[in-house]
Design a protein around this motif. Structure first.
Motif, PDB file in Angstrom:
ATOM      1  N   PRO A   3       0.814  -1.231   0.000  1.00 22.73           N
ATOM      2  CA  PRO A   3       0.000   0.000   0.000  1.00 22.73           C
ATOM      3  C   PRO A   3       0.846   1.280   0.000  1.00 22.73           C
ATOM      4  O   PRO A   3       0.649   2.155  -0.845  1.00 22.73           O
ATOM      5  CB  PRO A   3      -0.823  -0.109   1.287  1.00 22.73           C
ATOM      6  CG  PRO A   3      -0.907  -1.576   1.556  1.00 22.73           C
ATOM      7  CD  PRO A   3       0.403  -2.137   1.102  1.00 22.73           C
TER       8      PRO A   3
ATOM      9  N   SER B 159       2.989   1.635  -3.222  1.00 28.53           N
ATOM     10  CA  SER B 159       2.169   1.992  -4.386  1.00 28.53           C
ATOM     11  C   SER B 159       1.857   3.479  -4.406  1.00 28.53           C
ATOM     12  O   SER B 159       1.880   4.111  -5.463  1.00 28.53           O
ATOM     13  CB  SER B 159       0.853   1.207  -4.379  1.00 28.53           C
ATOM     14  OG  SER B 159       1.083  -0.153  -4.584  1.00 28.53           O
ATOM     15  N   ILE B 160       1.566   4.031  -3.249  1.00 30.22           N
ATOM     16  CA  ILE B 160       1.220   5.456  -3.179  1.00 30.22           C
ATOM     17  C   ILE B 160       2.454   6.329  -3.387  1.00 30.22           C
ATOM     18  O   ILE B 160       2.385   7.374  -4.028  1.00 30.22           O
ATOM     19  CB  ILE B 160       0.503   5.764  -1.849  1.00 30.22           C
ATOM     20  CG1 ILE B 160      -0.875   5.086  -1.879  1.00 30.22           C
ATOM     21  CG2 ILE B 160       0.377   7.265  -1.621  1.00 30.22           C
ATOM     22  CD1 ILE B 160      -1.615   5.081  -0.569  1.00 30.22           C
TER      23      ILE B 160
ATOM     24  N   TRP C   7      -3.668  -7.898  -5.431  1.00 28.26           N
ATOM     25  CA  TRP C   7      -3.193  -6.900  -4.468  1.00 28.26           C
ATOM     26  C   TRP C   7      -2.507  -5.748  -5.190  1.00 28.26           C
ATOM     27  O   TRP C   7      -2.688  -4.588  -4.838  1.00 28.26           O
ATOM     28  CB  TRP C   7      -2.253  -7.586  -3.491  1.00 28.26           C
ATOM     29  CG  TRP C   7      -1.936  -6.860  -2.231  1.00 28.26           C
ATOM     30  CD1 TRP C   7      -0.696  -6.500  -1.809  1.00 28.26           C
ATOM     31  CD2 TRP C   7      -2.822  -6.433  -1.188  1.00 28.26           C
ATOM     32  NE1 TRP C   7      -0.755  -5.870  -0.591  1.00 28.26           N
ATOM     33  CE2 TRP C   7      -2.059  -5.818  -0.190  1.00 28.26           C
ATOM     34  CE3 TRP C   7      -4.195  -6.511  -1.025  1.00 28.26           C
ATOM     35  CZ2 TRP C   7      -2.613  -5.282   0.962  1.00 28.26           C
ATOM     36  CZ3 TRP C   7      -4.754  -5.969   0.129  1.00 28.26           C
ATOM     37  CH2 TRP C   7      -3.960  -5.374   1.102  1.00 28.26           C
TER      38      TRP C   7
ATOM     39  N   TRP D 149      -3.943  -1.766  -5.143  1.00 26.32           N
ATOM     40  CA  TRP D 149      -3.181  -0.641  -4.619  1.00 26.32           C
ATOM     41  C   TRP D 149      -2.676   0.294  -5.709  1.00 26.32           C
ATOM     42  O   TRP D 149      -2.518   1.490  -5.476  1.00 26.32           O
ATOM     43  CB  TRP D 149      -2.078  -1.108  -3.677  1.00 26.32           C
ATOM     44  CG  TRP D 149      -2.707  -1.484  -2.384  1.00 26.32           C
ATOM     45  CD1 TRP D 149      -2.946  -2.736  -1.900  1.00 26.32           C
ATOM     46  CD2 TRP D 149      -3.276  -0.574  -1.434  1.00 26.32           C
ATOM     47  NE1 TRP D 149      -3.614  -2.655  -0.717  1.00 26.32           N
ATOM     48  CE2 TRP D 149      -3.823  -1.334  -0.391  1.00 26.32           C
ATOM     49  CE3 TRP D 149      -3.367   0.813  -1.358  1.00 26.32           C
ATOM     50  CZ2 TRP D 149      -4.452  -0.760   0.710  1.00 26.32           C
ATOM     51  CZ3 TRP D 149      -3.986   1.387  -0.264  1.00 26.32           C
ATOM     52  CH2 TRP D 149      -4.524   0.604   0.750  1.00 26.32           C
ATOM     53  N   GLN D 150      -2.469  -0.223  -6.904  1.00 33.53           N
ATOM     54  CA  GLN D 150      -2.131   0.670  -8.011  1.00 33.53           C
ATOM     55  C   GLN D 150      -3.352   1.517  -8.374  1.00 33.53           C
ATOM     56  O   GLN D 150      -3.209   2.696  -8.687  1.00 33.53           O
ATOM     57  CB  GLN D 150      -1.632  -0.125  -9.218  1.00 33.53           C
ATOM     58  CG  GLN D 150      -0.250  -0.710  -9.035  1.00 33.53           C
ATOM     59  CD  GLN D 150       0.794   0.353  -8.794  1.00 33.53           C
ATOM     60  OE1 GLN D 150       1.028   1.216  -9.627  1.00 33.53           O
ATOM     61  NE2 GLN D 150       1.420   0.300  -7.631  1.00 33.53           N
TER      62      GLN D 150
ATOM     63  N   VAL E 203      -5.688   2.505  -6.293  1.00 27.92           N
ATOM     64  CA  VAL E 203      -5.781   3.536  -5.243  1.00 27.92           C
ATOM     65  C   VAL E 203      -4.782   4.659  -5.521  1.00 27.92           C
ATOM     66  O   VAL E 203      -5.123   5.845  -5.458  1.00 27.92           O
ATOM     67  CB  VAL E 203      -5.549   2.913  -3.843  1.00 27.92           C
ATOM     68  CG1 VAL E 203      -5.383   3.993  -2.788  1.00 27.92           C
ATOM     69  CG2 VAL E 203      -6.687   1.967  -3.481  1.00 27.92           C
ATOM     70  N   ALA E 204      -3.553   4.290  -5.851  1.00 27.94           N
ATOM     71  CA  ALA E 204      -2.516   5.293  -6.115  1.00 27.94           C
ATOM     72  C   ALA E 204      -2.860   6.138  -7.346  1.00 27.94           C
ATOM     73  O   ALA E 204      -2.692   7.362  -7.338  1.00 27.94           O
ATOM     74  CB  ALA E 204      -1.163   4.616  -6.294  1.00 27.94           C
TER      75      ALA E 204
END
Length: 192
Positions: free
Chosen positions: A134, A137-138, A162, A166-167, A169-170
């Motif tokens: 997480p 990725s951010i 996964w 998370w990519q 979200v980023a």
């Protein structure tokens, strides 16, 4: 202040409304441009900010999903070959990394100066260990494009679901932040 994008805005304004976000999405698929760059450009040329941000993020996410799916297939193939080689010969098979050729100097000795991409991968690896998928990725868009980041994570053994989560979200976070900044700049300078 005069608008330096006026000619480009006129050109984009002549495109059908359906084509405009498709162009932004296509730009979002390009590494180093990505969702945030394509959304900002879309906003600068007069596309609705929400449409530009969604199109840029969608194009970027689509390219990341493709990279993750292809990378996971390559990784599965390499892992199965290594396992088969270990069974057949009793030792692990070495697989050469095909990242990039080694630059050599005059005497044919490898140059010690690491490339920008190698530095980005090293930084990303440190972030992966320190912050997990997480956090890495951010933070990753500060070091490498999301497509390269996704491939790195999959090659490291992170599950493709996964990585995609998370990519995504980023991509949404960075695209939203940059789109908001671009909209603020356009409004501040009166280029609307």
């Amino acid at each position: 202040m005069s608008n330096p994008y006026e000619g480009l805005q006129d050109f984009v304004g002549q495109l059908p409304d359906l084509v405009q976000p498709l162009v932004v999405a296509a730009l979002g698929m390009i590494p180093y441009v990505e969702g945030e760059g394509s959304a900002a450009l879309g906003i600068l040329v007069g596309i609705n900010p929400v449409v530009a941000a969604i199109a840029g993020a969608a194009g970027n996410l689509l390219s990341v999903v493709i990279v993750v799916l292809l990378s996971s297939r390559v990784r599965e193939s390499v892992v199965s070959r290594r396992a088969a080689g270990a069974r057949d010969s009793g030792t692990a098979t070495l697989v050469a990394e095909a990242d990039e050729p080694v630059a050599t100097g005059e005497a044919g000795v490898a140059d010690a100066k690491p490339t920008r991409r190698a530095k980005g991968r090293r930084r990303l690896g440190q972030w992966l260990v320190r912050f997990g998928v997480p956090g890495a990725s951010i933070l990753a868009p500060l070091a490498l494009p999301t497509q390269l980041t996704a491939a790195f994570f999959v090659a490291s053994g992170v599950s493709k679901g996964w990585v995609i989560l998370w990519q995504a979200v980023a991509i949404v976070l960075w695209t939203g932040l940059v789109a908001a900044a671009a909209l603020g700049l356009v409004n501040l300078l009166g280029w609307v």
